[in-house]
Design an enzyme around this catalytic site. Structure first.
Site, PDB file in Angstrom:
ATOM      1  N   GLU A 154     -30.424  -6.311  39.812  1.00 48.99           N
ATOM      2  CA  GLU A 154     -31.382  -6.377  40.926  1.00 48.99           C
ATOM      3  C   GLU A 154     -31.742  -7.828  41.253  1.00 48.99           C
ATOM      4  O   GLU A 154     -31.879  -8.660  40.351  1.00 48.99           O
ATOM      5  CB  GLU A 154     -32.664  -5.624  40.551  1.00 48.99           C
ATOM      6  CG  GLU A 154     -32.492  -4.124  40.475  1.00 48.99           C
ATOM      7  CD  GLU A 154     -33.812  -3.419  40.232  1.00 48.99           C
ATOM      8  OE1 GLU A 154     -34.874  -3.950  40.641  1.00 48.99           O
ATOM      9  OE2 GLU A 154     -33.801  -2.346  39.640  1.00 48.99           O
ATOM     10  N   ARG A 210     -34.459   1.321  33.675  1.00 43.01           N
ATOM     11  CA  ARG A 210     -33.931  -0.009  33.927  1.00 43.01           C
ATOM     12  C   ARG A 210     -32.448   0.129  34.225  1.00 43.01           C
ATOM     13  O   ARG A 210     -31.741   0.927  33.616  1.00 43.01           O
ATOM     14  CB  ARG A 210     -34.146  -0.937  32.724  1.00 43.01           C
ATOM     15  CG  ARG A 210     -35.581  -1.392  32.530  1.00 43.01           C
ATOM     16  CD  ARG A 210     -36.001  -2.367  33.615  1.00 43.01           C
ATOM     17  NE  ARG A 210     -37.323  -2.915  33.370  1.00 43.01           N
ATOM     18  CZ  ARG A 210     -38.455  -2.424  33.855  1.00 43.01           C
ATOM     19  NH1 ARG A 210     -38.419  -1.338  34.612  1.00 43.01           N
ATOM     20  NH2 ARG A 210     -39.611  -2.996  33.595  1.00 43.01           N
ATOM     21  N   HIS A 262     -35.966   0.421  43.981  1.00 38.90           N
ATOM     22  CA  HIS A 262     -36.970   0.254  42.927  1.00 38.90           C
ATOM     23  C   HIS A 262     -38.364   0.661  43.423  1.00 38.90           C
ATOM     24  O   HIS A 262     -39.303  -0.131  43.385  1.00 38.90           O
ATOM     25  CB  HIS A 262     -36.988  -1.196  42.425  1.00 38.90           C
ATOM     26  CG  HIS A 262     -37.477  -1.303  41.009  1.00 38.90           C
ATOM     27  ND1 HIS A 262     -36.936  -2.175  40.102  1.00 38.90           N
ATOM     28  CD2 HIS A 262     -38.458  -0.645  40.341  1.00 38.90           C
ATOM     29  CE1 HIS A 262     -37.568  -2.063  38.944  1.00 38.90           C
ATOM     30  NE2 HIS A 262     -38.491  -1.138  39.068  1.00 38.90           N
TER      31      HIS A 262
END
Length: 331
Positions: free
Chosen positions: A272, A243, A293
């Site tokens: 993000e 993360r 991602h």
């Protein structure tokens, strides 16, 4: 005839998953695949029996406060669940599920790809062979990177993904080290030839490559803080497929810019889908490899996630406990 539960899905899912979902439930799909706004999420929880969000949907306390009594399940299409206020959901009697275990190999593959790409300067090399550049040919001193064999890899978070990364890295000749909340069994350590570090600080100061594979929890926010990043050697590289906010991005960018850290490979970002402009500039200079991602982005992985979502919903409405419930002990 028993009424089918109304399932609202926040993003496009693989065709096979959406088809099966329509067969089993009264389903509302997001055909345009545009992220739902907070207002749209509120409207969804007011009428849905089941909400199927993804990791980009923030299901916080404010949204859950608007949920109707009929909302029984939040079946997240994600491995993590930090985007959901699980405590508030459970307090309202809403079962929360996720899709663990099916993304391990895909994420480990991408982690290993970044571990290779950053020190070996693969993206920089690929850019040379484009219409905008002229390649002068091979040279003994041009585009030199770092050898993998013999380097020390420090894995932060040695769960399923961390162990899968270790297996791959071991095959490339890296020395495996790790820091984890709990030490692994002797059997696993011996199988991976892994060295446990009780002190994260001490491990960071001695590694050539750091791979971040821990989950996002309140305790791991900025786990790699500016203070800890400064412990890294100037020759060290950082890879993150976990993360984004596990790392202090601004501090990382500053240290990369100054040369205090050799490079970074990032598949996740702190805010993000916004990417820190400092990191974008560093990527253009060859000091970072940035991916959007993609860690779990395989057809097989996404279908497996969808199948878990379907199983969890069916289990609940068949009167059983969903196999992938998020429990208070997991928070």
């Amino acid at each position: 005839m028993k009424k089918k539960p109304l399932v609202i899905v926040t993003r496009r899912l693989p065709d096979a998953v959406e088809t099966r979902m329509r067969e089993l439930f009264d389903t509302q799909l997001n055909i345009d695949d545009r992220p739902m706004s907070p207002a749209q999420l509120v409207e969804a929880v007011k009428i849905a029996d089941v909400l199927v969000p993804t990791v980009t949907d923030r299901i916080d306390g404010a949204i859950l406060a608007e949920a109707g009594e009929q909302l029984k399940v939040i079946a997240s299409f994600s491995n993590g669940f930090d985007h959901i206020d699980v405590e508030k959901a459970l307090a309202r009697g809403i079962t929360v599920t996720n899709t663990p275990g099916v993304l391990t190999e895909d994420t480990a593959d991408m982690t290993m790809a970044l571990i290779l790409a950053v020190p070996r300067r693969l993206v920089e090399g690929a850019r040379v062979l484009t219409p905008d550049h002229d390649w002068a040919g091979w040279s003994p001193t041009w585009m030199l990177g770092r050898r993998m064999a013999g380097k020390r890899l420090g894995i932060v978070g040695m769960g399923r993904i961390g162990q899968a990364v270790a297996r791959r890295a071991k095959a490339f000749g890296l020395s495996i080290h790790y820091h984890n909340r709990h030490r692994l069994s002797t059997e696993i350590e011996e199988g991976l030839e892994a060295t446990y570090w009780d002190s994260l600080d001490q491990m960071l100061a001695r590694m050539d490559i750091i791979s971040v594979n821990c989950p996002r929890t309140p305790g791991t926010f900025h786990l790699l803080s500016e203070r800890r990043l400064k412990l890294l050697r100037p020759e060290a590289y950082v890879v993150n497929t976990s993360r984004g906010d596990v790392i202090d991005e601004n501090a990382l960018a500053k240290l990369l810019e100054s040369g205090a850290i050799a490079g970074a490979g990032l598949d996740v970002f702190e805010h993000e889908p916004t990417v820190n402009p400092k990191l974008l500039r560093l990527a253009a200079k060859g000091k970072a490899v940035l991916l959007p991602h993609m860690g779990s982005a395989t057809i097989e992985g996404r279908i497996a996630m969808g199948e878990k979502v379907l199983i969890n919903i069916r289990a609940y409405f068949d009167g059983h406990k969903p196999p992938d419930r998020v429990l208070p002990s997991m928070l």
